[in-house]
Design a protein around this motif. Structure first.
Motif, short mmCIF file in Angstrom:
data_model
loop_
_atom_site.label_atom_id
_atom_site.label_comp_id
_atom_site.label_asym_id
_atom_site.label_seq_id
_atom_site.Cartn_x
_atom_site.Cartn_y
_atom_site.Cartn_z
N GLY A 53 0.89 -1.53 0.06
CA GLY A 53 -0.29 -0.03 0.42
C GLY A 53 0.63 0.60 -0.23
N ARG A 55 0.33 4.05 0.97
CA ARG A 55 0.27 5.15 2.49
C ARG A 55 -0.02 3.78 3.16
N SER A 56 -0.55 3.02 3.14
CA SER A 56 -0.96 2.58 4.40
C SER A 56 0.61 1.51 4.92
N GLY A 57 1.73 0.86 3.80
CA GLY A 57 2.30 -0.07 4.48
C GLY A 57 2.22 -1.64 3.80
N ARG A 58 0.72 -1.59 4.20
CA ARG A 58 0.29 -3.11 3.92
C ARG A 58 0.56 -3.51 2.72
N ARG A 60 -0.46 -6.55 -0.18
CA ARG A 60 -1.87 -6.63 -1.09
C ARG A 60 -0.88 -7.81 -1.78
N ASN A 94 0.13 1.66 -6.23
CA ASN A 94 1.07 0.85 -5.10
C ASN A 94 2.27 1.06 -5.77
#
Length: 159
Positions: A53, A55-58, A60, A94
């Protein structure tokens, strides 16, 4: 996601169903090494794109249609069509933020670097995209109505 177009409202309503189907597809693809999920009847071949992500850094994962780059068969190309939606798909943003990632093609997980094809390369890739999945033409027409050109992303194997 809040949208105002009729097309966007349909996408919003379908999001829970699409999410469940996508999660099942990813699990099946991973568990079977792509024996199930790489091809789906009536659809072109699919890969699993891992991305982070912006912004989130998650982490995916997104299953996507792909085709082999005509100039370099070791490269694969994915199309950020989002069905002709006015905005680019999240995975595209991303990859712009984190271009070094991995993809799974069948049972092979390969490290890749993502780059957006320039205008000339995109024009050369367009026939291969249409040969892979003819609805891309309609998606591009829909996107052009709102001034968006659908990007092509080339995934080059990192050594």
């Amino acid at each position: 996601m809040v949208t105002t177009s009729g097309f966007g409202r349909v996408l919003d309503r379908l999001a829970p169903v699409v999410g469940a189907v996508t999660r099942a597809h990813i699990a099946l693809y991973r568990r079977t090494g792509g024996r199930l999920g790489h091809t789906i009847p009536g659809m072109p071949t699919m890969l699993l794109l891992d991305h982070v992500g912006a912004r989130s850094g998650r982490p995916r994962t997104t299953p996507l249609l792909y085709f082999t780059h005509p100039d370099d068969p070791d490269d694969v190309v994915i199309v950020a069509s989002y069905g002709g939606h006015p905005r680019h798909p999240a995975w595209f943003h991303n990859l712009r933020a984190h271009p070094d990632t991995t993809v799974q093609v069948r049972d092979e997980v390969r490290p890749v670097h993502a780059r957006v094809a320039g205008d000339e390369e995109r024009a050369r890739l367009w026939p291969a995209a249409l040969a892979t999945y003819s609805p891309f033409a309609g998606y591009q027409r829909r996107a052009e109505e709102v001034g968006r050109t659908i990007p092509f992303v080339v995934l080059t194997r990192r050594r």
